[in-house]
Design a protein around this motif. Structure first.
Motif, PDB file in Angstrom:
ATOM      1  N   PRO A 144       0.814  -1.215   0.000  1.00  0.00           N
ATOM      2  CA  PRO A 144       0.000   0.000   0.000  1.00  0.00           C
ATOM      3  C   PRO A 144       0.850   1.268   0.000  1.00  0.00           C
ATOM      4  O   PRO A 144       1.939   1.301   0.585  1.00  0.00           O
ATOM      5  CB  PRO A 144      -0.816  -0.119   1.288  1.00  0.00           C
ATOM      6  N   ILE A 145       0.325   2.293  -0.643  1.00  0.00           N
ATOM      7  CA  ILE A 145       0.982   3.599  -0.727  1.00  0.00           C
ATOM      8  C   ILE A 145       0.029   4.653  -0.200  1.00  0.00           C
ATOM      9  O   ILE A 145      -1.162   4.633  -0.503  1.00  0.00           O
ATOM     10  CB  ILE A 145       1.353   3.935  -2.185  1.00  0.00           C
ATOM     11  N   ARG A 146       0.551   5.584   0.572  1.00  0.00           N
ATOM     12  CA  ARG A 146      -0.227   6.749   0.982  1.00  0.00           C
ATOM     13  C   ARG A 146       0.475   7.991   0.440  1.00  0.00           C
ATOM     14  O   ARG A 146       1.627   8.275   0.799  1.00  0.00           O
ATOM     15  CB  ARG A 146      -0.322   6.827   2.509  1.00  0.00           C
ATOM     16  N   TRP A 147      -0.216   8.692  -0.444  1.00  0.00           N
ATOM     17  CA  TRP A 147       0.293   9.976  -0.934  1.00  0.00           C
ATOM     18  C   TRP A 147      -0.005  11.006   0.147  1.00  0.00           C
ATOM     19  O   TRP A 147      -1.161  11.220   0.485  1.00  0.00           O
ATOM     20  CB  TRP A 147      -0.360  10.348  -2.260  1.00  0.00           C
ATOM     21  N   LEU A 148       1.010  11.633   0.684  1.00  0.00           N
ATOM     22  CA  LEU A 148       0.845  12.505   1.840  1.00  0.00           C
ATOM     23  C   LEU A 148       0.408  13.915   1.463  1.00  0.00           C
ATOM     24  O   LEU A 148      -0.012  14.689   2.329  1.00  0.00           O
ATOM     25  CB  LEU A 148       2.153  12.559   2.640  1.00  0.00           C
ATOM     26  N   ASP A 149       0.461  14.246   0.187  1.00  0.00           N
ATOM     27  CA  ASP A 149       0.065  15.575  -0.261  1.00  0.00           C
ATOM     28  C   ASP A 149      -0.612  15.476  -1.623  1.00  0.00           C
ATOM     29  O   ASP A 149      -1.832  15.364  -1.702  1.00  0.00           O
ATOM     30  CB  ASP A 149       1.285  16.496  -0.306  1.00  0.00           C
ATOM     31  N   ILE A 150       0.148  15.449  -2.707  1.00  0.00           N
ATOM     32  CA  ILE A 150      -0.396  15.428  -4.060  1.00  0.00           C
ATOM     33  C   ILE A 150      -0.435  13.996  -4.581  1.00  0.00           C
ATOM     34  O   ILE A 150       0.514  13.236  -4.409  1.00  0.00           O
ATOM     35  CB  ILE A 150       0.467  16.301  -4.996  1.00  0.00           C
ATOM     36  N   ASP A 151      -1.525  13.619  -5.227  1.00  0.00           N
ATOM     37  CA  ASP A 151      -1.663  12.303  -5.835  1.00  0.00           C
ATOM     38  C   ASP A 151      -1.158  12.370  -7.281  1.00  0.00           C
ATOM     39  O   ASP A 151      -1.730  13.094  -8.106  1.00  0.00           O
ATOM     40  CB  ASP A 151      -3.136  11.875  -5.809  1.00  0.00           C
ATOM     41  N   PRO A 152      -0.117  11.625  -7.630  1.00  0.00           N
ATOM     42  CA  PRO A 152       0.416  11.708  -9.001  1.00  0.00           C
ATOM     43  C   PRO A 152      -0.513  11.120 -10.058  1.00  0.00           C
ATOM     44  O   PRO A 152      -0.251  11.262 -11.256  1.00  0.00           O
ATOM     45  CB  PRO A 152       1.719  10.897  -8.916  1.00  0.00           C
ATOM     46  N   ALA A 153      -1.600  10.474  -9.647  1.00  0.00           N
ATOM     47  CA  ALA A 153      -2.574   9.970 -10.612  1.00  0.00           C
ATOM     48  C   ALA A 153      -3.469  11.087 -11.132  1.00  0.00           C
ATOM     49  O   ALA A 153      -4.304  10.842 -12.013  1.00  0.00           O
ATOM     50  CB  ALA A 153      -3.417   8.871  -9.983  1.00  0.00           C
ATOM     51  N   GLU A 154      -3.311  12.303 -10.615  1.00  0.00           N
ATOM     52  CA  GLU A 154      -4.178  13.417 -10.995  1.00  0.00           C
ATOM     53  C   GLU A 154      -3.425  14.508 -11.751  1.00  0.00           C
ATOM     54  O   GLU A 154      -3.713  15.690 -11.619  1.00  0.00           O
ATOM     55  CB  GLU A 154      -4.845  13.994  -9.744  1.00  0.00           C
ATOM     56  N   LEU A 155      -2.462  14.096 -12.559  1.00  0.00           N
ATOM     57  CA  LEU A 155      -1.679  15.057 -13.331  1.00  0.00           C
ATOM     58  C   LEU A 155      -2.466  15.531 -14.551  1.00  0.00           C
ATOM     59  O   LEU A 155      -3.348  14.830 -15.051  1.00  0.00           O
ATOM     60  CB  LEU A 155      -0.363  14.420 -13.781  1.00  0.00           C
ATOM     61  N   SER A 156      -2.120  16.710 -15.033  1.00  0.00           N
ATOM     62  CA  SER A 156      -2.784  17.291 -16.200  1.00  0.00           C
ATOM     63  C   SER A 156      -1.789  17.436 -17.340  1.00  0.00           C
ATOM     64  O   SER A 156      -0.623  17.798 -17.110  1.00  0.00           O
ATOM     65  CB  SER A 156      -3.365  18.667 -15.860  1.00  0.00           C
ATOM     66  N   PRO A 157      -2.199  17.177 -18.577  1.00  0.00           N
ATOM     67  CA  PRO A 157      -1.304  17.385 -19.719  1.00  0.00           C
ATOM     68  C   PRO A 157      -0.758  18.813 -19.722  1.00  0.00           C
ATOM     69  O   PRO A 157      -1.491  19.776 -19.501  1.00  0.00           O
ATOM     70  CB  PRO A 157      -2.209  17.131 -20.926  1.00  0.00           C
ATOM     71  N   GLY A 158       0.529  18.932 -19.962  1.00  0.00           N
ATOM     72  CA  GLY A 158       1.178  20.237 -19.987  1.00  0.00           C
ATOM     73  C   GLY A 158       1.627  20.739 -18.635  1.00  0.00           C
ATOM     74  O   GLY A 158       2.320  21.763 -18.548  1.00  0.00           O
ATOM     75  N   GLN A 159       1.249  20.052 -17.554  1.00  0.00           N
ATOM     76  CA  GLN A 159       1.610  20.503 -16.204  1.00  0.00           C
ATOM     77  C   GLN A 159       3.123  20.459 -16.005  1.00  0.00           C
ATOM     78  O   GLN A 159       3.777  19.470 -16.335  1.00  0.00           O
ATOM     79  CB  GLN A 159       0.914  19.614 -15.174  1.00  0.00           C
ATOM     80  N   ASP A 160       3.680  21.531 -15.463  1.00  0.00           N
ATOM     81  CA  ASP A 160       5.108  21.618 -15.187  1.00  0.00           C
ATOM     82  C   ASP A 160       5.385  20.959 -13.833  1.00  0.00           C
ATOM     83  O   ASP A 160       4.885  21.415 -12.799  1.00  0.00           O
ATOM     84  CB  ASP A 160       5.548  23.087 -15.163  1.00  0.00           C
ATOM     85  N   LEU A 161       6.189  19.898 -13.834  1.00  0.00           N
ATOM     86  CA  LEU A 161       6.475  19.167 -12.604  1.00  0.00           C
ATOM     87  C   LEU A 161       7.897  19.415 -12.086  1.00  0.00           C
ATOM     88  O   LEU A 161       8.361  18.708 -11.202  1.00  0.00           O
ATOM     89  CB  LEU A 161       6.267  17.666 -12.832  1.00  0.00           C
ATOM     90  N   SER A 162       8.561  20.418 -12.629  1.00  0.00           N
ATOM     91  CA  SER A 162       9.952  20.663 -12.244  1.00  0.00           C
ATOM     92  C   SER A 162      10.086  20.990 -10.764  1.00  0.00           C
ATOM     93  O   SER A 162      11.113  20.667 -10.145  1.00  0.00           O
ATOM     94  CB  SER A 162      10.542  21.798 -13.087  1.00  0.00           C
ATOM     95  N   GLN A 163       9.070  21.629 -10.170  1.00  0.00           N
ATOM     96  CA  GLN A 163       9.153  22.011  -8.761  1.00  0.00           C
ATOM     97  C   GLN A 163       8.139  21.249  -7.896  1.00  0.00           C
ATOM     98  O   GLN A 163       7.928  21.611  -6.744  1.00  0.00           O
ATOM     99  CB  GLN A 163       8.896  23.522  -8.623  1.00  0.00           C
ATOM    100  N   THR A 164       7.530  20.211  -8.447  1.00  0.00           N
ATOM    101  CA  THR A 164       6.474  19.494  -7.732  1.00  0.00           C
ATOM    102  C   THR A 164       7.012  18.214  -7.104  1.00  0.00           C
ATOM    103  O   THR A 164       7.604  17.378  -7.793  1.00  0.00           O
ATOM    104  CB  THR A 164       5.318  19.136  -8.678  1.00  0.00           C
TER     105      THR A 164
END
Length: 267
Positions: free
Chosen positions: A221-241
């Protein structure tokens, strides 16, 4: 046209691509000079070469599927299927002659990892996970039973998550601490039974992408403690995420370590 799963020919081509990159990295190990990136982390010429070769190779193997890479574009591609790549996870180890690092390659379809490859060049190990089809290490199947045969009391922390020890100064940490210096291997250690939990404070998408599917397929099991990576959006900048996360060998272990994960996010 994007296919939901890769063909056997494509899978074979990825193995050949990884073989070539792993061989170059082993050759460069111990003979490399590093630079410092703006965020303070290290990068080597081998990182850059490996990234370029992976991007070029994947474009040939799976035309039309974008690539998000630590050393290249860090925006979520617009294509339905795309790749998330860390050409050399553990650059600090690599640059300082510590023989533990990994090549992480993950293919995402509809926002979740579908086929992943995690190669550990110095150890001659390669993990392959295919969604719904299990996990193999060097062509040997891994199972939940494989993990349960190992009697570990170790917990993997990253260099930033170790600060949870200061957040709970009056409580003993419930495990022996291990730091591998490689985020993907910290997480996969749970799936292997080498650790009972792993707490990552600031992993980027390329750090966790391959390990995510390995953990899923082996019932960790995994618990995402803040942001869920399954909810990414096309074009979203992840350099600082970052995606702070806790992974555990069972739901009971996840519950036991969750207070420490939550403490990690306290100001």
């Amino acid at each position: 046209m994007v296919t939901s799963v890769l063909s056997s020919e494509q899978l074979s081509a990825i193995h050949q691509l990884l073989d070539r990159i792993a061989e170059r990295q082993r050759s460069d190990f111990g003979n490399i000079i590093s630079d410092v990136k703006p965020d303070g982390t290290l990068i080597t010429a081998c990182d850059r070469w490996s990234d370029a070769e992976l991007v070029k190779g994947l474009a040939s193997i799976a035309p039309g599927e974008g690539v998000l890479s630590e050393e290249g574009s860090q925006r979520v591609p617009q294509s339905r299927a795309y790749w998330v790549v860390d050409p050399l996870d553990g650059t600090t180890n690599f640059a300082t002659d510590i023989p533990v690092w990994a090549i992480s390659v993950a293919r995402f379809v509809d926002g979740r990892p579908s086929e992943v490859f995690l190669d550990v060049p110095a150890l001659g190990q390669r993990f392959v996970a295919l969604r719904g089809r299990g996990v193999m290490r060097n062509e040997q199947s891994l199972t939940t039973a494989t993990r349960q045969h190992v009697n570990s009391a170790c917990v993997s922390l990253c260099s930033r998550s170790i600060r949870v020890l200061q957040r709970k100064p009056n409580q003993p940490f419930p495990g022996k601490i291990r730091l591998f210096g490689v985020a993907s291997l910290n997480l996969v250690s749970v799936a292997m039974g080498q650790t009972i939990a792993a707490l990552e404070a600031t992993p980027k998408i390329w750090d966790l992408a391959a390990a995510w599917l390995v953990l899923d397929e082996l019932g960790c099991p995994i618990r995402w403690l803040d942001i869920d990576p399954a909810e990414l959006s096309p074009g979203q900048d992840l350099s600082q995420t970052s995606f702070p996360m806790l992974a555990a060998s069972s739901w009971s272990e996840l519950a036991r370590f969750l207070p420490w994960g939550e403490a990690l996010l306290q100001p």
